[in-house]
Write a protein that holds these residues in place. Structure first.
Motif, PDB file in Angstrom:
ATOM      1  N   VAL A  78       0.846  -1.209   0.000  1.00  0.00           N
ATOM      2  CA  VAL A  78       0.000   0.000   0.000  1.00  0.00           C
ATOM      3  C   VAL A  78       0.878   1.254   0.000  1.00  0.00           C
ATOM      4  CG1 VAL A  78      -1.716   1.316   1.294  1.00  0.00           C
ATOM      5  CG2 VAL A  78      -1.911  -1.180   1.135  1.00  0.00           C
ATOM      6  N   LEU A  79       1.920   1.250   0.831  1.00  0.00           N
ATOM      7  CA  LEU A  79       2.799   2.415   0.905  1.00  0.00           C
ATOM      8  C   LEU A  79       3.683   2.526  -0.348  1.00  0.00           C
ATOM      9  CD1 LEU A  79       3.902   2.466   4.650  1.00  0.00           C
ATOM     10  CD2 LEU A  79       1.842   3.367   3.550  1.00  0.00           C
ATOM     11  N   GLN A  80       4.046   1.376  -0.901  1.00  0.00           N
ATOM     12  CA  GLN A  80       4.835   1.407  -2.137  1.00  0.00           C
ATOM     13  C   GLN A  80       4.086   2.157  -3.228  1.00  0.00           C
ATOM     14  OE1 GLN A  80       4.551  -1.778  -4.820  1.00  0.00           O
ATOM     15  NE2 GLN A  80       6.757  -1.982  -5.138  1.00  0.00           N
ATOM     16  N   GLU A  81       2.810   1.881  -3.369  1.00  0.00           N
ATOM     17  CA  GLU A  81       1.998   2.560  -4.375  1.00  0.00           C
ATOM     18  C   GLU A  81       1.820   4.041  -4.038  1.00  0.00           C
ATOM     19  OE1 GLU A  81       0.623   1.700  -7.279  1.00  0.00           O
ATOM     20  OE2 GLU A  81       1.678  -0.218  -7.175  1.00  0.00           O
ATOM     21  N   LYS A  82       1.628   4.319  -2.759  1.00  0.00           N
ATOM     22  CA  LYS A  82       1.350   5.684  -2.319  1.00  0.00           C
ATOM     23  C   LYS A  82       2.541   6.603  -2.526  1.00  0.00           C
ATOM     24  CE  LYS A  82      -0.768   8.015   1.642  1.00  0.00           C
ATOM     25  NZ  LYS A  82      -1.315   7.820   3.023  1.00  0.00           N
ATOM     26  N   TYR A  83       3.756   6.077  -2.310  1.00  0.00           N
ATOM     27  CA  TYR A  83       4.950   6.915  -2.333  1.00  0.00           C
ATOM     28  C   TYR A  83       5.873   6.610  -3.507  1.00  0.00           C
ATOM     29  CZ  TYR A  83       3.402   7.524   2.515  1.00  0.00           C
ATOM     30  OH  TYR A  83       2.657   7.785   3.647  1.00  0.00           O
ATOM     31  N   LYS A  84       5.349   6.004  -4.559  1.00  0.00           N
ATOM     32  CA  LYS A  84       6.188   5.509  -5.648  1.00  0.00           C
ATOM     33  C   LYS A  84       6.910   6.606  -6.423  1.00  0.00           C
ATOM     34  CE  LYS A  84       2.244   5.238  -8.842  1.00  0.00           C
ATOM     35  NZ  LYS A  84       1.419   4.307  -9.655  1.00  0.00           N
ATOM     36  N   ASN A  85       6.454   7.836  -6.340  1.00  0.00           N
ATOM     37  CA  ASN A  85       7.136   8.913  -7.068  1.00  0.00           C
ATOM     38  C   ASN A  85       8.438   9.332  -6.408  1.00  0.00           C
ATOM     39  OD1 ASN A  85       5.125   9.042  -9.028  1.00  0.00           O
ATOM     40  ND2 ASN A  85       3.936  10.559  -7.879  1.00  0.00           N
ATOM     41  N   GLU A  86       8.544   9.149  -5.109  1.00  0.00           N
ATOM     42  CA  GLU A  86       9.738   9.571  -4.368  1.00  0.00           C
ATOM     43  C   GLU A  86      10.575   8.401  -3.851  1.00  0.00           C
ATOM     44  OE1 GLU A  86      10.607  12.636  -4.338  1.00  0.00           O
ATOM     45  OE2 GLU A  86       8.735  13.458  -5.145  1.00  0.00           O
ATOM     46  N   LEU A  87       9.929   7.252  -3.593  1.00  0.00           N
ATOM     47  CA  LEU A  87      10.613   6.126  -2.968  1.00  0.00           C
ATOM     48  C   LEU A  87      10.516   4.876  -3.834  1.00  0.00           C
ATOM     49  CD1 LEU A  87       9.246   6.521   0.682  1.00  0.00           C
ATOM     50  CD2 LEU A  87      11.504   7.237  -0.140  1.00  0.00           C
ATOM     51  N   MET A  88      11.630   4.190  -3.989  1.00  0.00           N
ATOM     52  CA  MET A  88      11.658   2.871  -4.620  1.00  0.00           C
ATOM     53  C   MET A  88      11.730   1.859  -3.478  1.00  0.00           C
ATOM     54  SD  MET A  88      11.828   0.864  -7.231  1.00  0.00           S
ATOM     55  CE  MET A  88      12.341  -0.810  -7.622  1.00  0.00           C
ATOM     56  N   ILE A  89      10.578   1.303  -3.094  1.00  0.00           N
ATOM     57  CA  ILE A  89      10.492   0.469  -1.901  1.00  0.00           C
ATOM     58  C   ILE A  89      10.695  -1.002  -2.253  1.00  0.00           C
ATOM     59  CG2 ILE A  89       9.022  -0.279  -0.002  1.00  0.00           C
ATOM     60  CD1 ILE A  89       7.704   2.448  -0.004  1.00  0.00           C
ATOM     61  N   ILE A  90      11.622  -1.632  -1.525  1.00  0.00           N
ATOM     62  CA  ILE A  90      11.930  -3.049  -1.657  1.00  0.00           C
ATOM     63  C   ILE A  90      11.766  -3.675  -0.268  1.00  0.00           C
ATOM     64  CG2 ILE A  90      13.649  -4.748  -2.399  1.00  0.00           C
ATOM     65  CD1 ILE A  90      13.079  -2.831  -4.623  1.00  0.00           C
ATOM     66  N   MET A  91      11.144  -4.849  -0.203  1.00  0.00           N
ATOM     67  CA  MET A  91      10.960  -5.501   1.094  1.00  0.00           C
ATOM     68  C   MET A  91      12.139  -6.404   1.434  1.00  0.00           C
ATOM     69  SD  MET A  91       7.836  -7.900   2.466  1.00  0.00           S
ATOM     70  CE  MET A  91       8.056  -8.972   3.886  1.00  0.00           C
ATOM     71  N   ARG A  92      12.648  -6.255   2.656  1.00  0.00           N
ATOM     72  CA  ARG A  92      13.642  -7.200   3.180  1.00  0.00           C
ATOM     73  C   ARG A  92      12.977  -8.556   3.363  1.00  0.00           C
ATOM     74  NH1 ARG A  92      18.246  -5.631   6.658  1.00  0.00           N
ATOM     75  NH2 ARG A  92      17.762  -7.631   7.653  1.00  0.00           N
ATOM     76  N   VAL A  93      13.526  -9.572   2.692  1.00  0.00           N
ATOM     77  CA  VAL A  93      13.031 -10.942   2.850  1.00  0.00           C
ATOM     78  C   VAL A  93      14.268 -11.815   3.050  1.00  0.00           C
ATOM     79  CG1 VAL A  93      11.509 -12.738   1.938  1.00  0.00           C
ATOM     80  CG2 VAL A  93      11.159 -10.355   1.252  1.00  0.00           C
ATOM     81  N   TYR A  94      14.775 -11.820   4.281  1.00  0.00           N
ATOM     82  CA  TYR A  94      16.057 -12.450   4.600  1.00  0.00           C
ATOM     83  C   TYR A  94      15.835 -13.834   5.203  1.00  0.00           C
ATOM     84  CZ  TYR A  94      18.881  -8.183   3.902  1.00  0.00           C
ATOM     85  OH  TYR A  94      19.533  -7.111   3.372  1.00  0.00           O
ATOM     86  N   PHE A  95      16.464 -14.841   4.595  1.00  0.00           N
ATOM     87  CA  PHE A  95      16.310 -16.228   5.017  1.00  0.00           C
ATOM     88  C   PHE A  95      17.558 -16.827   5.648  1.00  0.00           C
ATOM     89  CE2 PHE A  95      13.515 -15.981   1.149  1.00  0.00           C
ATOM     90  CZ  PHE A  95      12.300 -16.051   1.819  1.00  0.00           C
ATOM     91  N   GLU A  96      18.685 -16.159   5.541  1.00  0.00           N
ATOM     92  CA  GLU A  96      19.941 -16.695   6.064  1.00  0.00           C
ATOM     93  C   GLU A  96      20.539 -15.668   7.029  1.00  0.00           C
ATOM     94  OE1 GLU A  96      22.319 -19.065   2.936  1.00  0.00           O
ATOM     95  OE2 GLU A  96      21.486 -17.366   1.846  1.00  0.00           O
TER      96      GLU A  96
END
Length: 349
Positions: A78-96
């Protein structure tokens, strides 16, 4: 007399399914492939200063509950869509999780959280979760620790970290040179930058080395080199390194080593003294530097979860509090949403 000299301390040896077979069992769709491809391309453009958005790598320190991870991804989308003009949001998905001594090594190593070490199940759970998160339209970031694991999941990852403990490793530098993913090299645990800078330079070169292929067979790999390597400032035993003077020194070091000046600042780890309540202050300082004209800061990293803080794993995984980290303490969701809103307003001002 016969002398045994081979595999003397191997208690058991169990063959894994090949990366190719696991990928075929959990395939990637054209839509997901497009999300990964375009996210990597966007990150590369930001690193090359062709896109002026700020990269934001945000999410749990580590994934131990896929259900909670999916809830977090939905909120972040939801926030990725809302702030996409200023922020390139990537989710941390750490398995190790690299450990200084011992401890839970992550979802791939011990997916049941009970020392049964069902690694085949861990690899499948990790791949399925990455596919589901990308299905939402949320690109994923991860740390690559074991050099065999990327063959199972790398087609679903848009940004990769090489950690402070492995940034000096030749194996990881070679691996970074082989993957078509932007790679952040963290400064060493003592706070020094040169190890990471050397790693970035090494990963930009072509390498030949012994590794495994998609079918799991041992082979010789020849790489092209990765031009999207960059520095991640995470502080160290010598102190924090997110302040403007430290960032300026890092940019100078990159320049003197013939490297682009773009870097990412990690608001966690030594930069917050592993105190999650300090992360928002570090974040605001770094974003303010960017707003005030420091374009070398191309990204920021935050450890965030549904609920704040951390908890001990213990002997009964079913008693764990939902949405709370079992590794490093994280900022809670409400605070995360608050500081992302603030950052968007500052960058859009």
């Amino acid at each position: 007399m016969t002398y045994e000299t081979d595999d003397l301390r191997i208690e058991s040896l169990n063959e894994l399914s090949s990366p190719k077979s696991v990928r075929e069992e959990i395939p990637i769709s054209d839509e997901v492939a497009s999300i990964v491809y375009n996210s990597r391309l966007a990150l590369s453009k930001i690193l090359d200063f062709e896109d002026d958005r700020l990269i934001l790598i945000v999410g749990p320190c580590s994934i131990h509950d896929p259900i909670a991870a999916l809830e977090y991804a939905a909120k972040l989308k939801v926030l990725q869509e809302k702030y996409k003009n200023e922020l390139m949001i990537i989710m941390r998905v750490y398995f190790e999780k690299p450990r200084t001594t011992v401890g839970w090594k992550g979802l791939i190593n011990d997916p049941n959280l009970d020392d049964t070490f069902d690694i085949p199940q861990g690899l499948q759970r990790a791949r399925r979760l990455l596919r589901e998160i990308n299905d939402m339209g949320m690109p994923a970031a991860s740390e690559f620790l074991d050099p065999v694991v990327p063959h199972y999941i790398e087609d679903l990852v848009s940004w990769v970290a090489i950690g402070a403990r492995t940034t000096e490793s030749q194996t990881h530098r070679q691996m970074a040179s082989a993957i078509g993913i932007p790679v952040g090299f963290k400064n060493a645990t003592d706070g020094s930058l040169q190890t990471a800078i050397d790693g970035i330079n090494a990963a930009r070169q072509s390498h030949s080395y012994v590794g495994t292929g998609p079918d799991g067979h041992v082979c010789v790999l020849r790489t092209e080199g990765n031009q999207d390597g960059h520095l991640v400032l995470r502080g160290g035993r010598s102190g924090t390194n997110y302040d403007s003077e430290s960032v300026e020194q890092a940019v100078s070091s990159l320049s003197s080593n013939g490297l682009p000046s773009g870097l990412v600042v990690d608001c966690s780890h030594a930069n917050s003294n592993k105190d999650h309540e300090k992360q928002p202050g570090v974040f605001e300082d770094v974003v303010s530097q960017r707003v005030n004209g420091n374009e070398s800061i191309v990204g920021v990293m935050i450890e965030s979860n549904i609920n704040p803080g951390s908890q001990k794993l213990g002997s009964n995984p079913s008693s764990l509090e939902y949405g709370v980290s079992i590794t490093d303490a994280c900022v809670g969701w409400s605070k995360t949403a608050e500081i992302l809103k603030w950052a968007d307003s500052q960058l859009n001002g």
